[in-house]
Design a protein around this motif. Structure first.
Motif: not given
Lengths: 169, 483
Positions: B89-90, B130-136, B184-186, B294-300
């Protein structure tokens, strides 16, 4: 030959909007597009489940004497998600959900503030007011009153997060 | 007749090879041109590991966490499988961003590839989805809180915030409905969408050809791609780049294969070395957990700490939306025919600002704080149910665990070291049978059901002091009751 017929009055049946051919074509496309539109709308509605929102619940939280003066109690967090603060004879039930983006904040015992670990907001324990950080409004203070039998009663309510106004969901 | 000839006669395999593999490509393509195919390869890895994970996964709050633990602990190579999916994913986010930077830097989004750039932006959004939905899906603390905060951010959108949260969560709270739709989305909607857009993306690449190096399309070019003379110039110049005798196979595919294989190898290596994290099960009432995305959402994430709440939606929703519109508008506003990034000062400044800013914010967010060590292994759903019963039945009124609770009954801190769940079950049913002088109430039905007693017993067996001792049961049972 189709398409080349010329009427006696000189008009071309194929170059008129209601010619048989274009009528069928327009009707066909209309049927396809409108059923797509209806289907998409229905699909969009389907993505929103029908849910019933729970009414605010009132419940008893014990006798006032059960809470030491100037104390911050986490006793009701597991069951109802609020902190019970006693300052003097005032009782304050404060929703345990940070008004910024919904994290659980904690009680910082050394500095006597509520601190949210997510985006470093912090709040006054006696009023719920924002002391620093990004939260847009004070913590949501819930109603507490002493009922007829001398027991403290609190009411649980949910509010929209991340907005400056306190609006119930 | 050989099977190949038989098929070739009917399907024209040679023709397909001529059109796809033997097609001429621009000369002097770089290793940077392999990023797109590497992204596609990692996507295929994600599809394979993901479908395998789905075979064991159960998308309900009651079972999600336990099923993921089961995969980790009991499925053969389960840890590796989760690890590959996690690191994949990363890798996918890194590769797709790198691919976009490459395309941006050589001006490959300009005429005639505007549409393919838009398709690429769509793919980028789907990958973030994908990363947002898979995370949960693992339903652990990290999963729960990342989604709680993420959906609340969406909720701050002006006007449509409320509807957006309801759509994402399937209700007002994060719960079973949320997990079901994220799954379902993921696993269904997004893969379908991605497959469609990737197909269009690839068909377009085949029809338009691979973008040439910028210099070859700049010499003698009309100043703007919107000039009437530009299409003719482009056809001519692009055809000239193909005269180097380079073929898609093996000149391009060879490089692609080397890079893709290395990326997959690296992912497997990382998965083998570090596996995939799994924290304690989701607990909406835990006030000690420190959520972090996750690291790629760290800026926000870091940006949100810096702005006052009144600007919340402006930053959390406004900045990403503005970036998205900038990406969509890019090929229609930037019509200069210059393609080399070094000769496009505005584009260069924008890219440096965006990457530098994101990098700075990731750095400012700092490394993740050491998460406190779990007190013993995480509990299964049966054990959690037992823990809830322990609290609701007020066991702590008489019993003490790790210094908390009453002192009337025995201290239970290390009870799991001394007694088996079977013994504990029988004891709780009727303590006086075991010790005539016991003052503990009997919990046999109807006080508690047998299932509840068993849940309590299963929870008690997890109480093993500091966890460094070996359990040694000495269960003695009273003689059986006479009927």
């Amino acid at each position: 030959m189709a398409g080349t017929r010329v009427r006696t009055d000189g008009t071309d049946p194929d170059h008129w909007i209601w010619s048989r051919r274009s009528f069928l074509s327009v009707a066909g496309w209309g049927a396809v597009l409108s059923s797509l539109a209806v289907g998409t709308t229905a699909w969009g509605r389907m993505m929103y489940p029908r849910v019933l929102f729970e009414d605010p619940t009132a419940f008893k939280v014990g006798f006032p004497s059960e809470y030491a003066p100037e104390s911050v109690s986490d006793r009701w967090i597991k069951a109802y998600r609020f902190w019970l603060v006693r300052s003097g004879d005032r009782f304050l039930a404060i929703s345990a959900i940070c008004t910024h983006l919904g994290c659980n904040y904690f009680f910082d015992d050394t500095e006597k503030v509520f601190r949210c670990p997510c985006h470093t907001g912090y709040f006054d324990i006696k009023t719920g007011n924002v002391l620093g950080g990004p939260p847009p409004r004070a913590l949501d203070v819930l109603e507490v009153k002493v009922s007829d039998d001398g027991v403290l009663q609190a009411r649980y309510e949910d509010y929209r997060l991340g907005v400056p106004e306190k609006t119930q969901v | 007749m050989s099977p190949f000839r038989w098929l070739d006669e009917r399907l024209d395999l040679r023709g397909a090879k001529r059109d796809l593999l033997d097609r001429e490509v621009p000369a002097r393509l770089t290793w940077w041109h392999t990023l797109g195919s590497a992204t596609l390869t990692v996507f295929l890895v994600q599809v394979i590991t993901g479908t395998t994970l789905a075979t064991y996964y159960s998308p309900s709050p009651d079972h999600a966490y336990d099923s993921v633990r089961y995969i980790t602990e009991h499925v053969a190579s389960g840890t590796l499988l989760r690890g590959i999916h996690h690191w994949g994913a990363s890798a996918m986010v890194i590769l797709i961003v790198a691919h976009m930077i490459r395309v941006f830097s050589v001006g490959a989004y300009k005429y005639p590839r505007e549409v393919n750039w838009l398709l690429g932006v769509g793919l980028f959004l789907v990958v973030l989805g994908f990363s947002f939905t898979g995370y949960l899906l693992p339903w652990d603390q990290k999963a729960y809180w990342a989604t709680a905060v993420g959906t609340n951010i969406a909720g701050t959108t002006p006007f449509i915030g409320g509807a957006l949260v309801a759509l994402l969560r399937g209700g007002s709270e994060l719960g079973a409905a949320t997990l079901a739709r994220f799954y379902a989305f993921h696993a269904l909607w997004l893969p379908l969408l991605l497959t469609v857009i990737v197909s269009l993306h690839l068909i377009t690449v085949i029809r338009q050809g691979i973008a040439a190096r910028p210099h070859a399309l700049e010499v003698g070019a009309p100043p703007r791609t919107s000039d009437a003379a530009y299409p003719a110039y482009y056809r001519e110049a692009y055809a000239a780049t193909k005269r180097g005798g380079m073929r898609f196979w093996p000149d391009i595919l060879g490089k692609d294969a080397i890079v893709s294989a290395s990326v997959v190898l690296l992912i497997v290596l990382l998965a083998g070395l570090f596996g995939a994290p799994l924290e304690a099960p989701a607990d909406p009432t835990d006030t000690s957990y420190v959520p972090r995305p996750e690291w790629y959402f760290l800026p926000i994430y870091q940006l949100l700490k810096l702005v006052p709440g009144s600007l919340e939606s402006l930053v959390a929703v406004g900045v990403p939306t503005a970036l998205l519109f900038a990406m969509l508008a890019l090929p229609f506003f930037d019509r200069g025919s210059t393609r080399n990034l070094l000769h496009r000062p505005v584009a260069l400044a924008g890219l440096v600002l965006l990457l530098g800013g994101s990098g700075y914010l990731i750095g400012a967010a700092g490394p993740a704080p050491e998460s406190p060590p779990l007190e013993g292994p995480p509990l299964s759903s049966v054990q959690r149910a037992g823990r809830a019963l322990y609290q609701s039945q007020q066991c702590g009124g008489c019993h003490r665990v790790a210094g908390q609770g009453g002192e009337e009954g025995p201290d239970l801190t290390g009870v799991g070291l001394r007694h088996s769940p079977g013994w504990l079950h029988s004891f709780m049913e009727s303590p006086s049978r075991f010790h005539a002088e016991s003052r503990m109430p009997a919990y046999a039905p109807p006080a508690l059901s047998h299932q509840e007693i068993e849940e309590l017993a299963q929870y008690l067996t997890t109480l093993r002091g500091r966890g460094d001792q070996k359990a040694e049961f000495y269960d003695t049972f009273p003689p059986p009751r006479r009927p």
